[in-house]
Design an enzyme around this catalytic site. Structure first.
Site, mmCIF file in Angstrom:
data_model
loop_
_atom_site.group_PDB
_atom_site.id
_atom_site.type_symbol
_atom_site.label_atom_id
_atom_site.label_comp_id
_atom_site.label_asym_id
_atom_site.label_seq_id
_atom_site.Cartn_x
_atom_site.Cartn_y
_atom_site.Cartn_z
ATOM 1 N N ASP A 26 -0.549 -9.190 0.566
ATOM 2 C CA ASP A 26 -0.614 -7.979 -0.257
ATOM 3 C C ASP A 26 -0.889 -8.305 -1.723
ATOM 4 O O ASP A 26 -0.445 -9.337 -2.232
ATOM 5 C CB ASP A 26 0.705 -7.202 -0.117
ATOM 6 C CG ASP A 26 0.577 -5.776 -0.629
ATOM 7 O OD1 ASP A 26 -0.545 -5.242 -0.645
ATOM 8 O OD2 ASP A 26 1.612 -5.191 -1.023
ATOM 9 N N ASN A 74 -3.998 1.665 6.756
ATOM 10 C CA ASN A 74 -5.061 1.357 5.793
ATOM 11 C C ASN A 74 -6.371 2.101 6.098
ATOM 12 O O ASN A 74 -7.231 2.239 5.220
ATOM 13 C CB ASN A 74 -5.343 -0.156 5.724
ATOM 14 C CG ASN A 74 -4.233 -0.973 5.096
ATOM 15 O OD1 ASN A 74 -4.035 -2.140 5.424
ATOM 16 N ND2 ASN A 74 -3.480 -0.374 4.167
#
Ligand code: IPE
Ligand code: IPE
Ligand code: MG
Length: 241
Positions: A26, A74
């Site tokens: 991330d 996502n």
């Protein structure tokens, strides 16, 4: 006598290796934003860190490496960002097959492939097939992956088989990770302290390590520091004091 550069920190010592290391990669977007670049530039930089990390884990002797590349959630991002990520992903997974072959690495894609068109699905399974007889590290790429979705599809598969009562083992065997050991260590970069739907079933007793470093900057020293810290942890699995 040679002088010592005291600013150079010694690399952390890796003593105990996790058998299965999982990483939530991330921070790509923020890395790019910090440099006034488009988010896709962060994903490109992140993919370079990914290549280096695969190589480092393979050299260290990790048996299974799972990386969280793209979640089912996502898919809800801006269309151009999703398209950019998919382009990078395609380039990596298809272009790097010969390199993975050289490194004797097996590849498994974990996720809901129904989001992809026929051609992409074929490209992914072809890459897996080409590498399936390798005997070194298993690289799992969690792509279009969601932990809840994974559990749901496992239950539905068991229902379709006519199973009346499920067991923990049956469920494990119907997860995308069937046959692989559970993760021992889950690293999340980018400063957030949450699991974002990653390996919910498999991480029941995983150790977590959170790093503030944004994924594109997470180098081998950062990786070694995480593994070294893991080596010092006492895992109890609920059994002893
Ligand atoms: C991780 O980086 C990569 C994906 C989720 C595809 P992000 O894109 O989430 O980066 P941040 O968290 O916004 O910085
Ligand atoms: C988790 O990161 C997914 C991946 C790294 C692929 P996100 O950036 O999507 O997670 P949230 O939105 O911060 O929880
Ligand atoms: Mg993020």
């Amino acid at each position: 006598m040679f002088g010592i550069n005291r600013r150079k920190k010694a690399a952390a010592e890796v003593t105990v290796l996790p058998q299965h290391l999982a990483i939530i990669m991330d921070g790509n977007g923020r890395w790019a934003t910090n440099r006034a670049l488009p988010r896709t530039a962060g994903h490109k930089a992140g993919s370079e860190t990914f290549v280096k990390t695969v190589d480092a884990c393979n050299r260290l002797g990790i048996k299974v490496l799972t990386v969280y590349a793209f979640s089912t959630e996502n898919w809800g991002r801006a269309e151009d960002e999703v398209a950019g990520i998919m382009k990078i992903m395609h380039a990596y997974i298809v272009k790097y097959v010969p390199k993975l072959m050289e490194q004797n690495i097996r590849l498994r894609i974990l996720g809901d492939m129904s989001y992809f068109d026929e051609e992409s699905r074929k490209a992914l399974t072809d890459s897996e097939k080409k590498l399936e007889n390798n005997s070194g590290m298993t690289l799992c790429v969690a792509l279009s992956y969601g932990g809840r979705n994974e559990i749901k599809q496992a239950v539905n598969a068991l229902i379709a088989e006519g199973v009346k009562e499920v067991t923990v083992d049956m469920l494990s065997q119907h997860m995308y990770t069937a046959g692989l050991p559970d993760p021992d260590l889950v690293i999340r970069t980018g400063g957030e302290k949450r699991i974002s739907n990653f390996l919910l079933w498999q991480s029941a007793y995983a150790e977590y390590y959170f790093s503030d470093t944004l994924w594109p900057d997470f180098d081998e020293d950062c990786l070694r520091a995480a593994i070294a810290e893991f080596g010092g942890r006492k895992r109890r699995f609920g059994k002893e004091k």
